[in-house]
Design a protein around this motif. Structure first.
Motif, PDB file in Angstrom:
ATOM      1  N   LEU A  90       0.829  -1.205   0.000  1.00 40.99           N
ATOM      2  CA  LEU A  90       0.000   0.000   0.000  1.00 40.99           C
ATOM      3  C   LEU A  90       0.865   1.257   0.000  1.00 40.99           C
ATOM      4  CD1 LEU A  90      -2.831  -1.036   2.488  1.00 40.99           C
ATOM      5  CD2 LEU A  90      -2.993  -0.794   0.014  1.00 40.99           C
ATOM      6  N   GLN A  91       1.961   1.241   0.742  1.00 43.23           N
ATOM      7  CA  GLN A  91       2.852   2.398   0.762  1.00 43.23           C
ATOM      8  C   GLN A  91       3.509   2.627  -0.594  1.00 43.23           C
ATOM      9  OE1 GLN A  91       5.598   1.653   3.964  1.00 43.23           O
ATOM     10  NE2 GLN A  91       4.158   2.299   5.557  1.00 43.23           N
ATOM     11  N   ALA A  92       3.835   1.539  -1.296  1.00 42.92           N
ATOM     12  CA  ALA A  92       4.468   1.687  -2.612  1.00 42.92           C
ATOM     13  C   ALA A  92       3.472   2.087  -3.690  1.00 42.92           C
ATOM     14  CB  ALA A  92       5.168   0.372  -3.002  1.00 42.92           C
ATOM     15  N   ALA A  93       2.231   1.583  -3.594  1.00 43.10           N
ATOM     16  CA  ALA A  93       1.238   1.857  -4.635  1.00 43.10           C
ATOM     17  C   ALA A  93       0.555   3.202  -4.448  1.00 43.10           C
ATOM     18  CB  ALA A  93       0.188   0.734  -4.668  1.00 43.10           C
ATOM     19  N   PHE A  94       0.319   3.586  -3.188  1.00 42.53           N
ATOM     20  CA  PHE A  94      -0.384   4.844  -2.896  1.00 42.53           C
ATOM     21  C   PHE A  94       0.458   5.636  -1.903  1.00 42.53           C
ATOM     22  CE2 PHE A  94      -3.498   1.451  -3.570  1.00 42.53           C
ATOM     23  CZ  PHE A  94      -4.147   1.912  -4.708  1.00 42.53           C
ATOM     24  N   THR A  95       1.409   6.398  -2.419  1.00 38.70           N
ATOM     25  CA  THR A  95       2.386   7.074  -1.556  1.00 38.70           C
ATOM     26  C   THR A  95       1.786   8.252  -0.812  1.00 38.70           C
ATOM     27  OG1 THR A  95       3.078   8.380  -3.482  1.00 38.70           O
ATOM     28  CG2 THR A  95       4.322   6.370  -2.988  1.00 38.70           C
ATOM     29  N   ALA A 101      -1.842   8.879  -0.590  1.00 33.01           N
ATOM     30  CA  ALA A 101      -3.269   8.760  -0.283  1.00 33.01           C
ATOM     31  C   ALA A 101      -3.492   8.851   1.231  1.00 33.01           C
ATOM     32  CB  ALA A 101      -3.816   7.432  -0.814  1.00 33.01           C
ATOM     33  N   PRO A 102      -4.440   9.686   1.698  1.00 32.55           N
ATOM     34  CA  PRO A 102      -4.636   9.843   3.142  1.00 32.55           C
ATOM     35  C   PRO A 102      -5.265   8.634   3.816  1.00 32.55           C
ATOM     36  CG  PRO A 102      -6.267  11.099   1.908  1.00 32.55           C
ATOM     37  CD  PRO A 102      -5.298  10.568   0.901  1.00 32.55           C
ATOM     38  N   TRP A 103      -5.959   7.785   3.052  1.00 32.11           N
ATOM     39  CA  TRP A 103      -6.662   6.658   3.663  1.00 32.11           C
ATOM     40  C   TRP A 103      -5.758   5.439   3.833  1.00 32.11           C
ATOM     41  CZ3 TRP A 103      -6.205   2.771   0.179  1.00 32.11           C
ATOM     42  CH2 TRP A 103      -6.058   3.134  -1.164  1.00 32.11           C
ATOM     43  N   VAL A 104      -4.532   5.512   3.337  1.00 31.04           N
ATOM     44  CA  VAL A 104      -3.633   4.353   3.439  1.00 31.04           C
ATOM     45  C   VAL A 104      -3.312   4.040   4.894  1.00 31.04           C
ATOM     46  CG1 VAL A 104      -1.316   3.523   2.894  1.00 31.04           C
ATOM     47  CG2 VAL A 104      -2.668   4.663   1.142  1.00 31.04           C
ATOM     48  N   ARG A 105      -3.100   5.068   5.710  1.00 34.65           N
ATOM     49  CA  ARG A 105      -2.748   4.853   7.117  1.00 34.65           C
ATOM     50  C   ARG A 105      -3.844   4.086   7.846  1.00 34.65           C
ATOM     51  NH1 ARG A 105       2.013   5.213   9.551  1.00 34.65           N
ATOM     52  NH2 ARG A 105       2.393   7.137   8.392  1.00 34.65           N
TER      53      ARG A 105
END
Length: 440
Positions: free
Chosen positions: A115-120, A122-126
């Motif tokens: 997720l960190q690599a694909a969506f650097t 994006a606020p919802w990743v955390r």
């Protein structure tokens, strides 16, 4: 549900805890320590062999070696081998805890890193990362305590009927987990391909690789979505009903969105506009930072960013300020007072240009008397610069202008202020009107 058929997972929990007090547990701990050392050494050797030391965003190796996926994955495989060997002659205690912990760690590492690599940004990743961590650790606790089979059996009893299909809570949960795993793997593969394609790529090569990367990610996500829907239990033949609706939606409400996506691939494929070019779009001037499938990001020299839909880059007039040859003609106008030595002024202007290494000497710079201005003699100096960067051009122009001012002041050549001469003509004396004889 028959209670007698239910497993009793915590009956031997006391025996398992008592196993940690036995001397045999030292053998397990020693085996785990050997597995940790072997996994760390193997991961480090593999990282150096693949020249991944500088890949801080690598999903497999991470930034500190142990925060990637490779280390816990190798450790899990070695732990399984050690467990298989030890279980044949010793009762297990430590490995009953180590294996579930390592499985949860691998799941968390894969989910979070992908997720960190694909969506650097994006606020919802955390929030999604925390959700994956909590689910993995709760599943690990249920596994270790032996409650996982009981929970799964209870979830199997919770069912509901949708049309002719009967779904259970367990089936739905397993389908969602399978779909999540498939989507994460698709994102992982697409991110790895994108990293490999975009590494050390510049200019037109970067744009073409970006187009291939976007197409690859879209294809993998589409395939992953189809597999995920199949895993959840959705009949894909039912989606044929929606295909016509999607076509109508694209024809009406979604045509702009579809146009932007198609325009993005057209821009990247034609390579007339490349990442890093300085462009002017709709009175906004700046450098292209990124070309995505739907929009492009342009940053001005002042730091402001503009999100430009790709359709505007295709149907509107776009000025590409970055030449393919990167050679730009730059000029400046200098005004000196009437009566100044024209030859001396020309030599000083050329000297100011020659002292700057960024200004090309071939073709030769020029300094000529271009106009007789209202305030003085106007000289135009021009030169070639081998850079399409607007910031470099502005910096060089400032340096040359400052040097011109310094040389003119040293030689006592006047640079006049704007002057206006106002001529006032004498007005004839005003005579009073004749008196009215009939007045008072």
């Amino acid at each position: 549900m028959n209670p007698s058929a239910s497993p009793k997972p915590i009956d031997d929990l006391g025996l398992w805890l008592a196993g940690f007090t036995q001397p045999a547990v030292l053998v397990e701990l020693a085996a785990l320590a050997v597995c940790v050392a072997l996994a760390w050494g193997f991961t480090r050797v593999l990282r150096n062999a693949l020249n991944m030391r500088e890949e801080k965003s690598s999903v497999l190796f991470g930034q500190n070696l142990v925060d990637g996926v490779m280390f816990p994955l190798v450790l899990l495989l070695l732990a399984y081998v050690a467990r298989t060997v030890i279980i044949s002659f010793l009762p297990l205690a430590a490995f009953k805890l180590a294996i579930p912990v390592l499985v949860s760690l691998v799941v968390i590492r894969v989910g979070v890193k992908v997720l960190q690599a694909a969506f650097t940004t994006a606020p919802w990743v955390r929030a999604l990362e925390r959700t994956i961590s909590w689910v993995a650790w709760v599943a690990m606790v249920l596994w270790v305590s032996g409650l996982l089979p009981v929970v799964l059996l209870e979830m199997e009893e919770i069912t509901w009927k949708i049309g002719s299909t009967t779904l259970s809570l367990r089936t739905l949960l397993e389908g969602v987990i399978t779909a999540g795993v498939v989507m994460i793997l698709a994102l992982w593969v697409s991110s790895a391909i994108e990293t490999r394609l975009l590494r050390k790529a510049t200019g037109g090569d970067l744009s073409m690789r970006k187009a291939v990367s976007n197409a690859t990610r879209a294809t993998l996500l589409f395939v992953g979505l189809i597999v995920a829907l199949s895993a959840v239990g959705i009949d894909l033949t039912a989606l044929s009903v929606f295909s016509g609706a999607i076509g109508v939606g694209i024809g009406f409400g979604l045509q702009k969105l579809a146009s932007n996506y198609v325009s993005g691939f057209v821009i990247l494929a034609e390579r007339r506009l490349r990442i890093g070019d300085n462009v002017k779009v709709d009175s906004f001037e700046g450098r292209i930072l990124d070309i995505n499938t739907r929009y492009s990001v342009i940053r001005s020299p002042a730091g402001r960013e503009s999100i430009v839909p790709n359709e505007l880059m295709v149907i509107n007039r776009v000025e590409n300020l970055s030449s393919a040859l990167t050679r730009v003609w730059q000029t400046s106008v200098v005004t000196v007072a009437y009566g100044s030595d024209v030859d001396l002024v020309s030599r000083l202007l050329l000297q100011a240009i020659d002292e700057q290494e960024a200004a090309l000497k071939e073709p030769a710079p020029q300094a000529s008397l271009s106009a007789f201005g209202a305030n003085g003699l106007e000289f135009t100096l021009g030169y070639w610069i081998n850079s399409g960067d607007a910031a470099v051009q502005l910096r060089l122009l400032s340096q040359i202008n400052l040097r011109v001012l310094q040389l003119l002041v040293e030689q006592g050549i006047d640079m006049p202020y704007p002057q206006r001469v106002v001529h006032i003509k004498e007005m004839p004396a005003l005579t009073p009107p004749p008196a009215d004889p009939q007045a008072g």
